[in-house]
Design an enzyme around this catalytic site. Sequence first.
Site, short mmCIF file in Angstrom:
data_model
loop_
_atom_site.label_atom_id
_atom_site.label_comp_id
_atom_site.label_asym_id
_atom_site.label_seq_id
_atom_site.Cartn_x
_atom_site.Cartn_y
_atom_site.Cartn_z
N GLY A 169 9.69 35.76 14.89
CA GLY A 169 8.94 35.99 16.09
C GLY A 169 9.85 36.03 17.38
O GLY A 169 11.15 36.61 17.35
N GLY A 170 9.63 35.98 18.52
CA GLY A 170 10.21 36.14 19.86
C GLY A 170 11.52 35.36 19.71
O GLY A 170 12.53 35.50 20.27
N GLY A 404 33.96 67.68 22.16
CA GLY A 404 33.65 66.37 22.87
C GLY A 404 34.05 65.26 22.54
O GLY A 404 34.13 64.20 23.23
N ALA A 405 34.33 65.01 20.98
CA ALA A 405 34.61 63.79 20.41
C ALA A 405 36.21 63.55 20.86
O ALA A 405 36.46 62.17 21.14
CB ALA A 405 34.36 63.88 19.18
C1 HXC Z 1 5.93 22.84 14.27
C2 HXC Z 1 6.86 23.45 12.19
C3 HXC Z 1 7.12 24.68 12.63
C4 HXC Z 1 6.48 25.05 13.83
C5 HXC Z 1 7.83 24.53 10.55
N1 HXC Z 1 7.47 23.41 11.09
N2 HXC Z 1 7.61 25.38 11.74
N3 HXC Z 1 6.40 22.56 13.23
N4 HXC Z 1 5.94 24.11 14.59
N5 HXC Z 1 6.63 26.33 14.33
C6 HXC Z 1 7.36 21.89 10.10
C7 HXC Z 1 6.44 22.12 9.03
O1 HXC Z 1 5.16 21.63 9.60
C8 HXC Z 1 7.01 21.08 8.23
O2 HXC Z 1 6.85 19.89 8.47
C9 HXC Z 1 8.69 21.36 8.22
O3 HXC Z 1 8.67 21.88 9.43
C10 HXC Z 1 9.01 22.19 7.28
O4 HXC Z 1 8.47 23.18 7.17
P1 HXC Z 1 8.12 24.02 5.60
O5 HXC Z 1 6.86 24.89 6.17
O6 HXC Z 1 7.55 23.02 4.77
O7 HXC Z 1 9.27 24.69 5.31
P2 HXC Z 1 9.39 25.95 4.55
O8 HXC Z 1 8.53 25.96 3.34
O9 HXC Z 1 11.04 26.04 4.36
O10 HXC Z 1 9.19 27.21 5.52
C11 HXC Z 1 9.79 27.42 6.72
C12 HXC Z 1 9.00 28.58 7.38
C13 HXC Z 1 7.39 27.85 7.68
C14 HXC Z 1 8.77 29.72 6.62
C15 HXC Z 1 9.61 28.37 8.89
O11 HXC Z 1 7.76 26.46 8.11
C16 HXC Z 1 6.74 28.61 8.46
O12 HXC Z 1 6.23 29.72 8.49
N6 HXC Z 1 6.61 28.02 9.93
C17 HXC Z 1 5.88 28.62 11.11
C18 HXC Z 1 6.57 29.72 11.52
C19 HXC Z 1 5.94 30.30 12.61
O13 HXC Z 1 4.94 30.96 12.78
N7 HXC Z 1 6.39 30.05 13.98
C20 HXC Z 1 5.86 30.44 15.09
C21 HXC Z 1 6.62 31.95 15.28
S1 HXC Z 1 6.31 32.51 16.89
P3 HXC Z 1 6.69 18.71 7.49
O14 HXC Z 1 6.32 17.55 8.46
O15 HXC Z 1 5.62 19.16 6.50
O16 HXC Z 1 8.00 18.52 7.01
C22 HXC Z 1 7.49 32.22 17.94
C23 HXC Z 1 7.33 32.62 19.19
C24 HXC Z 1 8.68 32.51 19.68
O17 HXC Z 1 8.49 31.43 17.24
C25 HXC Z 1 8.31 33.08 21.13
C26 HXC Z 1 9.41 33.32 22.19
C27 HXC Z 1 9.23 33.90 23.49
#
Ligand code: HXC
Length: 510
Positions: A169-170, A404-405
């Site tokens: 993502g971002g 040019g290069a």
């Molecule tokens: C809160 C999160 C989290 C998040 C993971 N966790 N991502 N908690 N916010 N964004 C937590 C999970 O709940 C879990 O907690 C622990 O971290 C480990 O995650 P798992 O899913 O068990 O790990 P894994 O299977 O390895 O998967 C990793 C992952 C997945 C692929 C990153 O966690 C995932 O898809 N997370 C969400 C990603 C996402 O959509 N993020 C937002 C993106 S947008 P527990 O307690 O169970 O251990 C973004 C915008 C930024 O980031 C913008 C900037 C301008």
Amino acid sequence: MKDIVEQLDERRGHARLGGGEKRIAAQHAKGKLTARERIELLLDEGSFEEYDMFVAHRSTEFGMEGNRPPGDGVVTGWGTVNGRQIYVYSQDFTVLGGSVSETHGAKICKIMDMAMQNGAPVVGINDSGGARIQEGVDSLAAYGEVFQRNIEASGVVPQISMIMGPCAGGAVYSPAMTDFIFMVKDSSYMFVTGPDVVKTVTNEVVTAEELGGASTHTKKSSVADGAFENDVEALIEVRRLIDFLPLSNREKPPVRPFFDSPDRIEESLDTLVPANPNQPYDMKELIEKIADEGDFYEIQRDFAGNIITGFIRLEGQTVGVVANQPMVLAGVLDIDSARKGARFVRFCDCFEIPILSLVDVPGFLPGTAQEYDGVIKHGAKLLFAYGEATVPKVTVITRKAYGGAYVVMASKHLKADVNYAWPTSEIAVMGAKGAVEILHRADLGDADKIAAHTAEYEDRFANPFVAAERGHIDEVIQPHSTRRRVCRAFASLRRKSQTRPWKKHDNIPL
Ligand code: HXC
């Protein structure tokens, strides 16, 4: 008193455990080190000074008030790499997936502010699930604050991103604005939208690794500058890179002890360029034979191989090298190589790293693909970058420098300081064949006449002496003495001072 001291140790021990033994084991099972193990490997032993170990988030949504791990998913502070200071943050995937909250972001911003103020590089180790979902816009704001600091720090202190887990993502835009991105094969990925969204929107089926793994970003997209086998190799290599870099734009690059005579003669270079102008040779051999102890740190090795970029040292001092590679596409300039070269030249210029250009370039790559994708604008990037760079610039033409290069590749006309050519150089508008076909179109059916015209053209232009007569080449040098000549050229430029007209900033063709 003793109890209080013990309490501190206890609190520290708890904080150091991050997400706990089970999650640490899960991290290890994925072949990844923990945030703290990574910092330990990156920094000199015992040099880490940690800040904000007890910082906890303030969120109360979704039951978060009952889950406030100390450190909030990122370890921050400073330490040294071979005795030189750097700031570091390392996201802890074992704590809430390393997700970025308001306070997590504030910790990163704190060390970035310190790095800028105190003049030291920032290394960011990324391993995070992205914006902390429970915090909503507060977490987006935190990212925004980091982004703004990435922008402000650009050109002030070197910024290096290590991608050692998810970065989606971002979140990808913070590394994207740093100077170098390094990834770990099979355990890291970067993408703006993940495979599921891609499938929904474009119907493409792709794995995370294919979409944004280390191979994709070092070979296809050029988002990343290097890919390593595992965390350990990545961290050791980034230490090596830091050794080449100045701590900030207020300092010169470091001078290291060297054990290689600047006068070293390399007889083998006299036969490096083959007699047949269409036969390739390996420009890396020249780079390694010029460099102190043959040590070359290549940047973007797996992308646009027709141009080589990286760092060497001459008399212990860092020099950035940009070189055409005849082994790949005959060393032609194209969109990818121009972008790669331009970004590297600009990095060197930001941080007062002199630039050595090694030239063997037959021109720009022709074709609709290049034109439609904007080779005019992208090619101009390299031209612009060279022309605006005020660091010492030394150029050696080994063979072709056409059209040019020729001008683009750090020619005298772009204010390069010392321009050398080997006797094998051909500095001309184009190669003999193309030139004769244009100038003597009427004789194209007569092989003897064409051969005579070609010989005449080669005699006149397939050499460095016309350019040398005009002063566009400062000296024609013997290949075997290239290291000595280049070392002396840079030594003569140590106090170079070049000013440019006042402007807010330039408008490089993006
Ligand atoms: C809160 C999160 C989290 C998040 C993971 N966790 N991502 N908690 N916010 N964004 C937590 C999970 O709940 C879990 O907690 C622990 O971290 C480990 O995650 P798992 O899913 O068990 O790990 P894994 O299977 O390895 O998967 C990793 C992952 C997945 C692929 C990153 O966690 C995932 O898809 N997370 C969400 C990603 C996402 O959509 N993020 C937002 C993106 S947008 P527990 O307690 O169970 O251990 C973004 C915008 C930024 O980031 C913008 C900037 C301008």
